[in-house]
Design an enzyme around this catalytic site. Structure first.
Site, mmCIF file in Angstrom:
data_model
loop_
_atom_site.group_PDB
_atom_site.id
_atom_site.type_symbol
_atom_site.label_atom_id
_atom_site.label_comp_id
_atom_site.label_asym_id
_atom_site.label_seq_id
_atom_site.Cartn_x
_atom_site.Cartn_y
_atom_site.Cartn_z
ATOM 1 N N GLU A 1 93.496 55.946 43.762
ATOM 2 C CA GLU A 1 92.495 55.070 44.349
ATOM 3 C C GLU A 1 93.099 53.674 44.362
ATOM 4 O O GLU A 1 93.486 53.157 43.307
ATOM 5 C CB GLU A 1 91.212 55.091 43.521
ATOM 6 N N CYS B 1 86.462 47.946 42.327
ATOM 7 C CA CYS B 1 87.016 48.520 43.556
ATOM 8 C C CYS B 1 85.963 48.579 44.654
ATOM 9 O O CYS B 1 86.298 48.764 45.828
ATOM 10 C CB CYS B 1 87.583 49.908 43.285
#
Length: 527
Positions: free
Chosen positions: A264, A301
């Site tokens: 990620e 994120c």
């Protein structure tokens, strides 16, 4: 008590010559404990133990693995305030955040334990033999998911608990039946070491094989590179920057035996405002976005790094209210001087781009390492022409893109790269009129949010935390929720295997009472 050593199986070692300390970003000084980076010999020992443990651990029952995960959760909680204290010293994050993240970590472990108890993740499928079928008989075929083998997990800088030593990657990999070697993040080595000690304690109490888990300290890149290149490592989990994730992905692909890297790598998580909603609720959404942009000093994120709307008086008024709201929020410490420094560089880069203007920016003096929030704006035409404006600035920053009309908005969205999330804010009536725009957003994200902000990731079966490249290296997989386990599994088909030699999940009697697909129909019945 922290000793700075590596945790390799059931041993604590310090054979390397490279040492380092973590930093308290609030006090802007080093913490006391000296950590020893793992040597090549220690990396090899950890992988060797994991490889030896893999066969035994992969054959443990679902119940035994579930008990192991629950024991880890208990051992983490038993660390008490000592864990919270070191977390805060190493991250600069407040006690409330530390306790919240601890709860999330423990709940992730328990969620994986529940998945093991339920058992559907093995995806058992059986097509029984049809010896009399014409013109060709059918053999007996049975398929299920099995663990990949030893997994390397990289601790994340922004989540010392939930995406690190016992975080989602580790929890789901252990649930799958894969031994785990964690490459600890140097910014929170003490937090990682304490949690890893809890995992080892749980492993011993649960009768797990030595090598089912190891934790290696690392200051630089050498330990991570050695793990990814090692022939006995079968998969990698990573949460971090695009540069770091892509480097690991390339490294793994260049191996003699390429392996998957589930990385990620960040996201700008666009928030799109439709025209009518700002006429009615501009104050509400300005306050909500200000809180989302600055939450955790923007170090998520899922931070909303881009906002888009139709240029006009309503968007102007929204920006004015947003300015007031965001400047009423006191800036907070970032995780590390390096992260604070890169954030300031990112802001300067955005300031230097053609056509950008300040909407709101904290100008008052702050302590070192504090992330001073900023909102810039730019026209859609400049945004579409300049890919640098699409980049993530990791911290309390967002860019407001002013579009001339809905066609301008759609063209801007169409140029976005893959993202973890996108949000669309509108009234019930106008949402129904923007099917094409919603489709554009859906094609670029893993989670499409209606009338909400991206910060906040629920840990549950229906969550998908992933997205098209460059948000992740494989949009089919999630790092959160039940399906996170799928990253560490592969299918195996057994053809004409005697019943007594089959894995329990595929045996005729169905002793696990799984819901299986048998001859095309889902059933829990025996065969």
């Amino acid at each position: 008590m922290l000793d700075g050593k590596n945790i390799i199986g059931y041993d604590r070692t310090q054979r390397g010559s490279v040492t380092f300390r973590t930093i308290n970003p609030v006090l802007n000084k080093e913490n006391d404990t000296l950590f020893y980076e793992a040597s090549e010999e220690e990396v090899e020992q950890a992988v060797s133990l994991a490889q030896k443990a893999a066969r035994f651990y992969s054959e443990t029952t679902h119940g035994d693995r579930a008990a192991f995960l629950k024991a880890i959760a208990d051992e983490i909680m038993a660390l008490g305030e000592d864990l919270i204290e070191i977390y805060c010293k190493e991250s600069g994050l407040p006690e409330g955040r530390a306790k919240g993240e601890r709860s999330r970590t423990v709940n992730q472990l328990k969620l994986c334990a529940e998945l093991l108890d339920e058992g559907s993740f093995v995806e058992a499928s059986i097509d029984t033999a049809m010896p009399d079928r014409e013109p060709n008989p059918r053999v007996d075929l049975r398929k299920m998911m099995v663990p990949l083998g030893p997994v390397a997990v990289f601790g994340a800088s922004n989540f010392p608990l939930a995406y690190s030593s016992a975080g989602g990657d580790t929890a789901s990999a252990l649930a799958a039946g894969c031994p785990v070697i964690v490459k600890g993040h140097p910014m929170h080595a003490g937090t990682g070491s304490m949690v890893s000690s809890a995992i080892i304690s749980a492993a011993k109490k649960s009768g797990m094989p030595e090598g089912v888990f190891s934790h290696l300290n690392s200051k630089g890149h050498a330990v991570g590179e050695a793990l990814v290149k090692h022939s006995q490592i079968k998969a990698v989990g990573f949460t971090g920057s695009h540069g770091g994730g892509r480097a690991l992905f390339n490294m793994a692909a260049e191996r003699e035996e390429p392996i998957p890297v589930f990385a990620e790598m960040g996201s700008v998580n666009p928030v799109v405002f439709l025209p009518e909603i700002l006429k009615k609720e501009k104050e509400k959404w300005a306050k909500t976005l200000a809180g989302s942009v600055t939450l955790g000093s923007g170090q998520f994120c899922t931070n909303p790094g881009i906002m888009m709307g139709i240029k006009g008086s309503e968007l102007e008024q929204f920006a004015e209210i947003l300015t007031d709201e965001i400047l009423n929020i006191s800036p907070s410490s970032m995780l590390h001087p390096d992260i604070a420094g890169k954030y300031e560089e990112g802001k300067k880069m955005m300031h230097s781009q053609k056509g950008t203007a300040v909407v709101a920016e904290w100008k008052e003096k702050t302590e070192p390492n504090v992330g001073r929030q900023a909102i810039l704006k730019v026209s859609a035409s400049e945004f579409m022409e300049n890919p640098k404006l699409h980049q993530e600035v990791f911290g309390p920053f967002s860019l407001l893109v002013e579009c001339l009309n809905i066609e301008d908005l759609e063209r801007s969205v169409a140029l976005l790269e893959g993202q973890l999330t996108a949000s669309i804010i509108g009234t019930s009536d106008e949402l129904r009129g923007y099917d094409f725009l919603i489709g554009l957003l859906r094609d670029r994200v893993g989670r499409l949010i209606f009338n909400g902000v991206p910060t906040g990731v629920e840990v549950c079966a229906s969550m998908h935390h992933g997205g098209p490249y460059p948000a992740t290296t494989d949009s089919r997989f999630t790092a959160v929720g039940h399906d996170a386990i799928k990253r560490w599994l592969r299918p195996v088909c057994y053809q004409n295997c005697p019943d007594e030699l089959l894995p329990v999940a595929l045996q005729n009697a169905n002793p696990l009472q799984l819901l299986r697909r048998v001859d095309g129909a889902l059933t829990q019945s025996k065969i």
